[in-house]
Design a protein around this motif. Structure first.
Motif, PDB file in Angstrom:
ATOM      1  N   ASP A 106      -6.921  -2.373  -1.782  1.00 50.89           N
ATOM      2  CA  ASP A 106      -6.701  -3.473  -0.847  1.00 50.89           C
ATOM      3  C   ASP A 106      -5.506  -4.265  -1.369  1.00 50.89           C
ATOM      4  OD1 ASP A 106      -6.789  -5.421   1.048  1.00 50.89           O
ATOM      5  OD2 ASP A 106      -8.893  -5.917   0.790  1.00 50.89           O
ATOM      6  N   GLU A 120       0.829  -1.204   0.000  1.00 48.53           N
ATOM      7  CA  GLU A 120       0.000   0.000   0.000  1.00 48.53           C
ATOM      8  C   GLU A 120       0.865   1.256   0.000  1.00 48.53           C
ATOM      9  OE1 GLU A 120      -3.418   2.206   2.695  1.00 48.53           O
ATOM     10  OE2 GLU A 120      -3.545   0.045   2.368  1.00 48.53           O
ATOM     11  N   GLU A 165      -6.903   0.244   2.789  1.00 48.07           N
ATOM     12  CA  GLU A 165      -7.350  -0.469   3.986  1.00 48.07           C
ATOM     13  C   GLU A 165      -6.462  -0.145   5.187  1.00 48.07           C
ATOM     14  OE1 GLU A 165      -8.514  -4.883   5.658  1.00 48.07           O
ATOM     15  OE2 GLU A 165      -7.501  -4.741   3.730  1.00 48.07           O
ATOM     16  N   GLU A 166      -5.169   0.041   4.961  1.00 48.08           N
ATOM     17  CA  GLU A 166      -4.237   0.067   6.082  1.00 48.08           C
ATOM     18  C   GLU A 166      -3.876   1.458   6.581  1.00 48.08           C
ATOM     19  OE1 GLU A 166      -4.086  -2.698   7.285  1.00 48.08           O
ATOM     20  OE2 GLU A 166      -4.625  -3.919   5.567  1.00 48.08           O
ATOM     21  N   CYS A 225     -15.800   2.103   8.889  1.00 46.76           N
ATOM     22  CA  CYS A 225     -15.647   1.965   7.427  1.00 46.76           C
ATOM     23  C   CYS A 225     -16.626   0.965   6.809  1.00 46.76           C
ATOM     24  CB  CYS A 225     -14.224   1.570   7.053  1.00 46.76           C
ATOM     25  SG  CYS A 225     -12.986   2.797   7.526  1.00 46.76           S
ATOM     26  N   LYS A 232      -7.714   7.430   6.354  1.00 46.84           N
ATOM     27  CA  LYS A 232      -8.690   7.664   5.290  1.00 46.84           C
ATOM     28  C   LYS A 232      -8.811   9.165   5.021  1.00 46.84           C
ATOM     29  CE  LYS A 232      -9.383   3.266   5.718  1.00 46.84           C
ATOM     30  NZ  LYS A 232      -8.233   2.983   6.595  1.00 46.84           N
ATOM     31  N   TYR A 263      -9.933   2.982  -4.297  1.00 52.05           N
ATOM     32  CA  TYR A 263     -10.016   2.085  -3.149  1.00 52.05           C
ATOM     33  C   TYR A 263      -8.981   0.978  -3.339  1.00 52.05           C
ATOM     34  CZ  TYR A 263     -14.368   4.509  -2.178  1.00 52.05           C
ATOM     35  OH  TYR A 263     -15.306   5.490  -1.916  1.00 52.05           O
ATOM     36  N   LYS A 306     -16.954  -3.272   3.688  1.00 55.33           N
ATOM     37  CA  LYS A 306     -15.962  -2.212   3.568  1.00 55.33           C
ATOM     38  C   LYS A 306     -15.670  -1.989   2.084  1.00 55.33           C
ATOM     39  CE  LYS A 306     -13.922  -3.049   8.106  1.00 55.33           C
ATOM     40  NZ  LYS A 306     -12.705  -3.410   8.854  1.00 55.33           N
ATOM     41  N   ASP A 341      -6.151  -8.718  -0.425  1.00 60.56           N
ATOM     42  CA  ASP A 341      -7.492  -9.104   0.019  1.00 60.56           C
ATOM     43  C   ASP A 341      -7.453 -10.605   0.300  1.00 60.56           C
ATOM     44  OD1 ASP A 341     -10.674  -8.227  -0.316  1.00 60.56           O
ATOM     45  OD2 ASP A 341     -10.261 -10.348  -0.644  1.00 60.56           O
ATOM     46  N   TRP A 372     -13.127  -1.107   0.053  1.00 58.37           N
ATOM     47  CA  TRP A 372     -11.966  -1.638  -0.668  1.00 58.37           C
ATOM     48  C   TRP A 372     -12.104  -3.130  -0.956  1.00 58.37           C
ATOM     49  CZ3 TRP A 372     -11.431   1.211   3.894  1.00 58.37           C
ATOM     50  CH2 TRP A 372     -11.434   0.459   5.087  1.00 58.37           C
ATOM     51  N   ASP A 373     -13.001  -3.822  -0.236  1.00 58.46           N
ATOM     52  CA  ASP A 373     -13.217  -5.242  -0.501  1.00 58.46           C
ATOM     53  C   ASP A 373     -14.035  -5.485  -1.765  1.00 58.46           C
ATOM     54  OD1 ASP A 373     -11.857  -6.160   1.773  1.00 58.46           O
ATOM     55  OD2 ASP A 373     -13.643  -5.996   3.034  1.00 58.46           O
TER      56      ASP A 373
END
Length: 325
Positions: free
Chosen positions: A136, A100, A119-120, A299, A123, A134, A249, A139, A251-252
């Motif tokens: 991830d 990321e 995700e990490e 989120c 935001k 977005y 969420k 995942d 980004w998933d």
């Protein structure tokens, strides 16, 4: 050793290591020879001076940019440090964080006006004016940490109230789906397995009960991978008929949903917490305000349901069950 940026004189990409700290400043990144890969002149040009004047060029550049990143992901799988977040089942690895950070660094150099929600990391506030990405990086971290194959890299985006550029890659195989506003390599399979897909942790008994009821009522078989992005990848391949996920969420799901949305076959239904329907890919001021509020909390933006348009009863059945959660 301090992390060193790749260059023509140093054509290697190292995974940034931060001891589990996603907010670590670049000056404090370190590197290990265990997690490095050579890079090509073409890749270095994309890292340093990419041509990004069209959506297609951005997409092509990102796909090329990702190639050594997935090599690093695969290299790190068996030995990378694993950290626990707030819950025992919620894991993050130094590979999640490092990948990321690399993608964020590239965006900060070349697309600084775009908004990246990872995700990490922290935001950033959304805007109605810029593309919203977005990310991830891995995942399916639980699968990854167990040296299993069901994990993927998701980069999805929205802009002008529509899916923008979306890329999902399975690092183990290199299989890739992508879409832009004008093109995609996704084609609708001739057949779809009569299966229903969702994902939840085993201890969530209410979600398990809901899933079993839907399977029985609609005469469907279960499809689960323990990774939402991988499940949607499988849906692109025709391995399931429908997908739903409560309290999702972004980004998933944004990447897979964005690619599926390129075909009129699919009904993509998004419900906010109050069960009001709203376009998933919207960036109107009210929705942006809604998302900004949630991004400062847990989120979990709402419920996603993806079904064939010719199966409205299945969609309504899922919605009725979700009202009871």
């Amino acid at each position: 050793m301090k992390w060193k940026e790749p260059s023509n004189n140093h054509p290697f990409l190292f995974l940034p290591l931060t001891q589990g700290n996603p907010q670590c400043a670049q000056i404090d990144w370190v590197q290990s020879t265990a997690y490095k890969t050579p890079v090509t002149t073409k890749w270095l040009n994309i890292w340093n001076t990419p041509t990004l004047t069209s959506d297609t060029e951005i997409c092509d550049s990102l796909i090329e940019l990702i190639q050594p990143l997935i090599t690093l992901i695969n290299l790190a799988q068996s030995s990378i440090d694993i950290h626990q977040k707030e819950q025992p089942h919620d894991l993050v690895t130094d590979a999640d964080i490092g990948i990321e950070l690399l993608i964020r660094l590239w965006f900060s150099k070349h697309l600084p006006s775009h908004i990246l929600i990872g995700e990490e990391t922290t935001k950033a506030p959304l805007s109605t004016e810029a593309p919203i990405w977005y990310l991830d990086p891995i995942d399916g971290t639980s699968n990854y940490s167990k040296n299993q194959a069901n994990y993927c890299l998701n980069i999805g985006s929205t802009y002008n109230n529509a899916p923008y550029i979306n890329i999902v890659i399975l690092p183990r195989t290199g299989e890739t789906y992508f879409s832009t506003p004008t093109t995609s390599n996704y084609t609708l399979p001739n057949t779809h397995t009569s299966a229903l897909c969702t994902e939840f942790y085993p201890h969530r008994t209410k979600e398990a009960s809901l899933f079993n009821e839907l399977l029985k009522e609609n005469q469907l078989t279960p499809h689960q991978t323990k990774a939402i992005g991988v499940s949607l990848f499988n849906m692109l391949q025709g391995h399931c008929t429908a997908f739903y996920k409560p309290f999702v969420k972004p980004w998933d799901i944004m990447t897979g949903a964005g690619i599926l949305a390129t075909h009129n076959f699919w009904d993509i239904c998004f419900l906010k917490h109050n069960m009001d329907s709203h376009p998933l890919f919207a960036n109107d001021p009210n929705f942006v305000t809604y998302l900004n509020t949630i991004y400062q909390q847990n989120c979990r933006i709402g419920h996603l349901i993806i079904t064939p348009k010719n199966m409205p009863d299945l969609k309504n059945s899922i919605i009725d069950k979700l009202r009871n959660l």
